[in-house]
Motif scaffolding. Structure first.
Motif, PDB file in Angstrom:
ATOM      1  N   SER A   1      35.335 -74.062 -46.584  1.00 35.77           N
ATOM      2  CA  SER A   1      35.567 -73.926 -45.145  1.00 35.77           C
ATOM      3  C   SER A   1      36.085 -72.525 -44.841  1.00 35.77           C
ATOM      4  CB  SER A   1      36.580 -74.985 -44.663  1.00 35.77           C
ATOM      5  OG  SER A   1      36.108 -76.279 -44.936  1.00 35.77           O
ATOM      6  N   PRO A   2      35.194 -71.533 -44.840  1.00 42.32           N
ATOM      7  CA  PRO A   2      35.646 -70.149 -44.635  1.00 42.32           C
ATOM      8  C   PRO A   2      36.023 -69.869 -43.183  1.00 42.32           C
ATOM      9  CG  PRO A   2      33.264 -70.220 -44.719  1.00 42.32           C
ATOM     10  CD  PRO A   2      33.735 -71.614 -45.034  1.00 42.32           C
ATOM     11  N   LEU A   3      36.897 -68.898 -43.019  1.00 41.75           N
ATOM     12  CA  LEU A   3      37.179 -68.330 -41.718  1.00 41.75           C
ATOM     13  C   LEU A   3      36.148 -67.235 -41.490  1.00 41.75           C
ATOM     14  CD1 LEU A   3      39.475 -68.819 -39.621  1.00 41.75           C
ATOM     15  CD2 LEU A   3      40.617 -66.818 -40.580  1.00 41.75           C
ATOM     16  N   VAL A   4      35.468 -67.251 -40.340  1.00 38.16           N
ATOM     17  CA  VAL A   4      34.329 -66.355 -40.110  1.00 38.16           C
ATOM     18  C   VAL A   4      34.540 -65.544 -38.832  1.00 38.16           C
ATOM     19  CG1 VAL A   4      31.828 -66.221 -39.771  1.00 38.16           C
ATOM     20  CG2 VAL A   4      32.799 -68.029 -41.203  1.00 38.16           C
ATOM     21  N   LYS A   5      34.342 -64.239 -38.949  1.00 39.20           N
ATOM     22  CA  LYS A   5      34.271 -63.375 -37.758  1.00 39.20           C
ATOM     23  C   LYS A   5      32.814 -63.370 -37.311  1.00 39.20           C
ATOM     24  CE  LYS A   5      35.479 -60.259 -34.679  1.00 39.20           C
ATOM     25  NZ  LYS A   5      34.198 -60.242 -33.942  1.00 39.20           N
ATOM     26  N   VAL A   6      32.528 -64.092 -36.233  1.00 37.71           N
ATOM     27  CA  VAL A   6      31.151 -64.258 -35.767  1.00 37.71           C
ATOM     28  C   VAL A   6      30.677 -62.938 -35.144  1.00 37.71           C
ATOM     29  CG1 VAL A   6      29.627 -65.571 -34.247  1.00 37.71           C
ATOM     30  CG2 VAL A   6      31.589 -66.701 -35.338  1.00 37.71           C
ATOM     31  N   ARG A   7      29.475 -62.516 -35.529  1.00 40.36           N
ATOM     32  CA  ARG A   7      28.917 -61.299 -34.933  1.00 40.36           C
ATOM     33  C   ARG A   7      28.635 -61.532 -33.459  1.00 40.36           C
ATOM     34  NH1 ARG A   7      23.738 -61.554 -33.294  1.00 40.36           N
ATOM     35  NH2 ARG A   7      22.170 -62.738 -34.433  1.00 40.36           N
ATOM     36  N   ASN A   8      28.530 -60.456 -32.702  1.00 38.59           N
ATOM     37  CA  ASN A   8      28.213 -60.587 -31.291  1.00 38.59           C
ATOM     38  C   ASN A   8      26.719 -60.874 -31.109  1.00 38.59           C
ATOM     39  OD1 ASN A   8      28.627 -60.581 -28.489  1.00 38.59           O
ATOM     40  ND2 ASN A   8      30.094 -58.901 -28.663  1.00 38.59           N
ATOM     41  N   ARG A   9      26.385 -61.446 -29.976  1.00 37.48           N
ATOM     42  CA  ARG A   9      24.992 -61.773 -29.702  1.00 37.48           C
ATOM     43  C   ARG A   9      24.199 -60.491 -29.494  1.00 37.48           C
ATOM     44  NH1 ARG A   9      24.987 -65.185 -24.177  1.00 37.48           N
ATOM     45  NH2 ARG A   9      22.732 -64.967 -24.403  1.00 37.48           N
TER      46      ARG A   9
END
Length: 633
Positions: free
Chosen positions: A607-615
């Protein structure tokens, strides 16, 4: 140099280690980072996640601290040597498993680690092996987020798992749900998925357009590169020949897809599928000039080298990215549906249930329609026909007044929708055109139902019911088969709490609103049975506890932004089986744009913590800023 030393009691599930902390910086950086412990008997490594960090000073036990506090007035204070030098920094770790250097796989730890073993920060190479996948059927969500440390480890999700095994995206308003959803829809769109989106706020109506800020970063380089201009022009001419014939009122959307910047958008994303290291992370706070020149040049070169005619499946090359639909479900007798389907549409549009006695009248009136009447009578015409039948009932028939009320309420709803320029949609025609491999919309990747102009939530739910129920019926009956004549379909429900609510907020009598009941029924069918047929669901909500629980409980992958509400936390605890108590605590404080990801779609079940890229697509409706606008004027 080792990060720390394991001490105290250990198990196959957890351990703790002591570490030094100069300036109290490391304890802030360690939480939610990953560490490794070498196994003496092999080259394998135990991988663990730091879930908590705390401090302790054994010389300042309760009795000692009490002594100093009681004698503070006498000039006796805590010596610095006690308060600083003997402070211990401890990190509690949750064991993920044993990483095998040969297979690059992770397996359960079967024997506890011995105290005294050295702990090190997990290398980027292993993080990449655990979370990143270069196969084209894996989409890129963003990077592993570790406080105080940038990593090159992208987090990949199996597109097939998202499409067929259901997923949920939850989190508070403003924490990044919409951006995360757009990223997933973009990635699926360019990999061959077919998606039907129910979009209450117009957040996804620009999925087929490149973000202006991103295009501006490349614009000058494109304009000064004749070879790239030629490649874009060639692709545009190909699309003009291959795009399916659509009604004239869609021509503006087709032209939008054929603009040079949106042709570049396609080529850019196709390159990213094959070259994950070219992924651009464009923050809203950045301007286009912040993208490194060398990255821009690398992307341009890869686009020029892309052999889209031979390197990509031709179905992807020739498809239309997105089609926006502003429509409501046509009320008619559909040839391949029972009259009960039509009756439920009328109930939903009227926001009132028929009684058994009233149904006894309505169903026979619908059944006796001949083929010509079934084709010609729809919406107001059909409702007027039924009202005529009602008026023919004996004056004392107890159902007469109620039937007139329901039918006239449905007619008023339809008239109001027409005033809003909403189009009536033959649901059978749409499902056949979009889902069938031979349909006129077979080459359209994404159908976005813009619900913002529909009159109320009841009409929106009626549309959800009609489309999902019709599609489910076609696949369930084997008329549509993903191995023969039909596409797998993903249904995305934004603001799901308003489309398939757990409780009906409009019911005062305890009776469930017919539109709510119908939409939940259709969603539950797909959630519980759809995966076998190639029908999946993506449920998005800021209040997961307020969404129909049977539907959300079937989500095999969860992407969780900040969640504070106790009811939502409790619900996530129930449905997120692999989440620890520490993960749930982290959910209360994660930053905007950061999420915990868990479930089947991950390469490794962690269950990683993820910095989601921008759209990369242009956002939809802008966030209102009335106060700022007033002052700027």
């Amino acid at each position: 140099m080792a990060l720390g030393i394991i001490f105290g009691e250990t198990s196959t599930q957890e351990f703790s280690f002591l570490f030094g902390d100069a300036g109290s910086e490391r304890q802030n950086q360690l939480k939610f980072s990953y560490v490794e412990v070498g196994l003496p008997e092999s080259k394998d490594k135990v991988v663990a996640k730091v879930v908590d960090v705390n401090t302790e000073n054994p010389l300042l036990a309760k009795d000692t601290a009490k002594f100093y506090s009681e004698h503070e007035t006498l000039g006796i204070s805590v010596p610095d040597i006690i308060s600083h030098r003997f402070t211990l920094y401890q990190a509690k770790c949750e064991v993920m498993g044993v990483y095998n250097n040969t297979t690059n796989k992770i397996a359960p730890l079967t024997q506890a680690i011995k105290p005294g073993e050295k702990v090190n920060i997990l290398s980027d190479d292993i993080l990449i092996e655990l979370f990143s996948e270069s196969e084209p059927w894996y989409l890129s969500l963003g990077h592993v987020e570790i406080p105080g440390r940038e990593t090159q480890a992208q987090v990949s999700l199996d597109a097939d798992s998202i499409v067929t095994m259901h997923a949920g995206i939850f989190g508070m308003t403003g924490m990044g749900k919409t951006t995360t959803t757009a990223v997933i829809l973009e990635e699926l769109m360019f990999r061959g998925a077919k998606t039907i989106i129910f979009d209450p706020h117009g957040d996804y109506v620009n999925l087929n357009q490149i973000r202006r800020k991103l295009y501006d970063a490349f614009k000058l380089k494109i304009e000064n590169d004749p070879d790239l201009i030629k490649r874009i022009s060639g692709y545009k001419n190909h699309l003009k020949e291959e795009f399916p014939e659509l009604p004239d009122f869609y021509s503006e959307q087709v032209n939008m897809e054929l603009m040079d910047e949106n042709i570049f958008y396609r080529l850019f994303n196709f390159c990213l599928i094959k070259n994950r290291d070219l992924m651009v992370d464009l923050d809203d706070s950045d301007d286009s000039a912040s993208i490194p020149e060398e990255l821009l040049d690398s992307i341009i070169n890869k686009i020029k080298q892309l052999d889209w005619e031979n390197e990509l499946p031709q179905e992807l090359v020739s498809r239309m990215l997105a089609l926006n639909l502003n429509a409501y479900p046509q009320i008619k007798m559909y040839p391949d549906k029972s009259p009960y389907f039509t009756m439920r549409l009328i109930e939903a549009m009227a926001s009132e249930n028929f009684t058994p006695a009233q149904i006894g009248h309505i169903i026979p009136w619908l059944q006796v329609l001949d083929n010509e009447q079934r084709e010609e009578l729809h919406d107001v015409c059909l409702l007027n026909h039924l009202i005529g039948e009602v008026n023919g009932l004996p004056p004392r028939d107890p159902s007469k007044d109620a039937l007139n009320r329901i039918l006239n309420r449905a007619k008023l709803t339809v008239k109001n929708l027409k005033k809003r320029d909403c189009r009536t949609m033959n649901i059978s025609d749409f499902v056949n055109a979009f889902c069938s491999k031979g349909g006129s919309m077979s080459h359209v990747s994404t159908a976005v139902f813009n619900l913002s102009d529909l009159e109320n939530n009841q009409v929106r739910r009626a549309l959800v019911y009609a489309v999902m129920e019709f599609a489910f019926d076609r696949y369930k009956s084997k008329d549509f088969d993903i191995d023969k004549n039909a596409h797998p379909i993903l249904f995305a429900l934004e603001e799901a709490r308003t489309l398939i609510p757990r409780q009906d907020e409009s019911s005062s009598s305890g009776e469930i609103n017919p539109a709510t009941r119908a939409a939940r029924f259709a969603a539950q069918q797909i959630a519980t049975e759809g995966r076998k047929m190639g029908l999946g669901m993506l449920v998005i909500s800021q209040k997961p506890a307020s969404v129909d629980s049977l539907t959300t409980s079937q989500a095999n992958t969860l992407i969780l932004h900040r969640v504070i509400n106790p009811d939502d936390q409790s619900y996530i605890r129930d449905v997120g089986e692999s989440l620890s108590n520490e993960d749930l605590e982290i959910l209360k404080t994660v930053k905007e744009g950061v999420a915990i990801v868990t479930g089947d779609a991950l390469k490794t079940r962690m269950s990683p913590l993820v910095k989601v890229r921008n759209r990369y697509s242009e956002p939809g409706a802008e966030r209102p800023r009335p106060i700022q606008k007033k002052w700027q004027e």
